[in-house]
Design a protein around this motif. Structure first.
Motif, PDB file in Angstrom:
ATOM      1  N   SER A  44       0.816  -1.215   0.000  1.00  0.00           N
ATOM      2  CA  SER A  44       0.000   0.000   0.000  1.00  0.00           C
ATOM      3  C   SER A  44       0.851   1.266   0.000  1.00  0.00           C
ATOM      4  O   SER A  44       0.319   2.357  -0.218  1.00  0.00           O
ATOM      5  CB  SER A  44      -0.912   0.014   1.237  1.00  0.00           C
ATOM      6  N   GLN A 372       0.454   4.360   5.753  1.00  0.00           N
ATOM      7  CA  GLN A 372       0.235   5.172   4.558  1.00  0.00           C
ATOM      8  C   GLN A 372       1.542   5.452   3.832  1.00  0.00           C
ATOM      9  O   GLN A 372       1.561   5.635   2.611  1.00  0.00           O
ATOM     10  CB  GLN A 372      -0.443   6.495   4.952  1.00  0.00           C
ATOM     11  N   THR A 384      -1.363   6.249  -2.373  1.00  0.00           N
ATOM     12  CA  THR A 384      -2.821   6.321  -2.560  1.00  0.00           C
ATOM     13  C   THR A 384      -3.219   7.651  -3.166  1.00  0.00           C
ATOM     14  O   THR A 384      -4.037   7.707  -4.102  1.00  0.00           O
ATOM     15  CB  THR A 384      -3.538   6.122  -1.209  1.00  0.00           C
ATOM     16  N   GLU A 388      -4.870   8.129  -6.976  1.00  0.00           N
ATOM     17  CA  GLU A 388      -6.173   8.776  -7.147  1.00  0.00           C
ATOM     18  C   GLU A 388      -6.053  10.006  -8.042  1.00  0.00           C
ATOM     19  O   GLU A 388      -6.906  10.237  -8.918  1.00  0.00           O
ATOM     20  CB  GLU A 388      -6.734   9.166  -5.781  1.00  0.00           C
TER      21      GLU A 388
END
Length: 505
Positions: A44, A372, A384, A388
């Motif tokens: 991630s 994160q 992330t 996006e």
């Protein structure tokens, strides 16, 4: 009909053979499971440079194209072998991130098998291989480099050491050739491991020809078709020089200032290897048998130190994964020393190693899972956020060329649009080539001239239609879109998109 009791002796005789087989599979199976769990956690927050590699792999798998973006050929993939491996797996699994996990786990299994073979040859306790593997697995800097060529490099270095010690000249050449395709600078470590052996010249031609047989097809193709044998990142990174007062030499201090706990654990092996190396040298000069058994591991640590000095001499920026070869060599050496001490001391050294392992797990987990950001990162936004933004950017750009704000990997992976950057635009590399030649001596210039002999210097940089930029203030009125981004490295900023003419471009 034979009775069941008559079969018992046969079963009893089979058990002793089955137990070693089960044990031989336990270590690689455990390494595979641990590596898979680690990749599931870090996937991630793969860093932006990892996504540069993944974008190359995706274009190779889906379009048969070598470049960061589909719209243009480039040669900025530092590790051709990593891209080729990722591209091959991506072709089958249809997802480059998943492919990165497969390649990572496979490399880790080969790594632990190589460590076990080294430990057995050097008569180290069986715990050496799993201990060393675990120390490498939880090192914060190495965790922050997953998806890059670091895991392949560690595996290649270990098997280079294996075959150098076993004097398998042909196999050694094959592994050295593969190591050159992982990262060209790792040849420095291979050269040290090769030459420190007694009568190192034995089988040298077989080793050299095997290495050339592995490397020449790719480097020849790259030189003729892509315009340079060595990836363009060599000159791009050298031309960037330092980050303010921080160069590669004192870069660990920069990371310690920003990530004190993670940096301390990451670079601790370098300090411990220095201390262990001094003790090893004293014992070696006294004729210690244990010290002589540890000689190949000491050579590996010395090769890592030489790699550190070479990068300091080049004056490249302190990208954190550049320190990986030194940290890997130091970790393996320290673990070998901890395993080779007398049994009465070994419990203490292994307890200390266990404390380091626990600290590594704690440093990773304490911010909360899933994380994160990587434990050490110099990115301006999270993966992330960039993915996006990339998806939104694809809809906004509508086929127009977009100049990046300095980070291109995750945006390119998610956008599938024409992003203009040094790493994607071949025409933008020419100034870096010129600058590197200017700073080089006669030999360096001659090597650069040879490497870029087929480079097309007439290709002009791409003129963008839109430009991405960052500001800590409000985006300008001309902005077509803006996004709030945040990272522990840069803090909060606004990333915004404007027409190129609005920036004077």
């Amino acid at each position: 009909m034979r009775s069941a009791s008559a079969e018992l002796p046969k079963v009893a005789r089979a058990l002793p053979a089955a137990v070693p087989i089960a044990r031989s599979w336990a270590l690689p199976a455990g390494a595979a499971a641990a590596s898979a769990v680690v990749f599931a956690l870090v996937s991630s927050h793969l860093i932006d440079d990892t996504y540069i590699t993944l974008s190359y792999a995706k274009n190779l798998a889906f379009h048969g194209h070598w470049g960061l973006i589909e719209q243009g050929t480039a040669n900025t993939a530092t590790s051709p072998l990593n891209v080729l491996a990722l591209g091959a797996v991506t072709f089958f699994v249809r997802d480059a991130v998943l492919a990165a996990g497969v390649v990572f786990v496979a490399a880790q299994v080969l790594l632990v098998l190589g460590l076990r073979r080294l430990g057995e040859r050097r008569r180290l306790p069986p715990a050496f291989a799993p201990l060393t593997f675990a120390l490498l697995l939880v090192n914060p800097l190495l965790l922050s480099s997953v998806g890059l060529e670091v895991a392949l490099g560690a595996t290649g270095v270990v098997w280079t050491l294996v075959y150098a010690q076993e004097r398998h000249a042909g196999r050694l050449g094959v592994v050295v050739g593969l190591l050159a395709l992982v990262r060209i600078d790792l040849l420095l470590i291979a050269a040290v491991l090769f030459t420190v052996r007694r009568e190192f010249w034995t089988g040298i031609w077989r080793t050299a020809f095997a290495a050339l047989a592995v490397t020449l097809p790719w480097f020849g193709f790259s030189w003729v078709v892509l315009g340079s044998a060595v990836p363009d990142t060599l000159v791009i990174k050298i031309s960037q020089q330092s980050w303010g007062p921080f160069s590669f030499t004192n870069g660990p201090l920069l990371y310690w200032r920003n990530f004190p706990a993670a940096a301390t654990l990451s670079f601790l092996p370098l300090l411990l290897a220095g201390l262990a190396g001094a003790a090893w040298l004293v014992q070696y000069r006294r004729g210690s048998e244990t010290a002589r058994r540890l000689t190949p591991f000491a050579a590996l640590a010395a090769a890592g130190a030489l790699h550190y000095l070479a990068y300091s001499r080049l004056g490249v920026p302190p990208y954190h994964w550049y320190y990986a070869p030194s940290i890997i060599g130091a970790t393996i050496f320290v673990a070998a020393c901890a395993s080779a001490v007398p049994e009465r001391v070994r419990r203490g050294t292994w307890t200390a190693a266990g404390a380091v392992l626990a600290a590594g797990v704690a440093v990773y987990a304490l911010p909360g899972l899933p994380r994160q950001f990587a434990p050490i990162t110099s990115n301006h936004a999270s993966t992330t956020e960039y993915r996006e933004i990339g998806q939104e950017l694809a809809a906004i750009a509508h086929g127009r060329k977009v100049e990046t704000a300095g980070e291109v990997g995750a945006l390119a992976y998610a956008c599938d649009c024409e992003l203009v950057d040094e790493f994607s635009d071949r025409g933008a590399v020419d100034p870096a080539i010129t600058e590197t030649k200017r700073r080089s001596g006669d030999l360096g210039r001659a090597l650069l001239e040879a490497n870029f002999h087929n480079f097309d210097h007439s290709v002009a940089p791409i003129s963008p239609d839109l430009v991405l930029a960052t500001t800590r203030r409000a985006p300008p009125p001309a902005a077509l879109a803006s996004w709030r981004i945040d990272s522990p490295w840069m803090g909060s900023q606004n990333l915004y998109l404007v027409p190129a003419h609005a920036t004077g471009g």
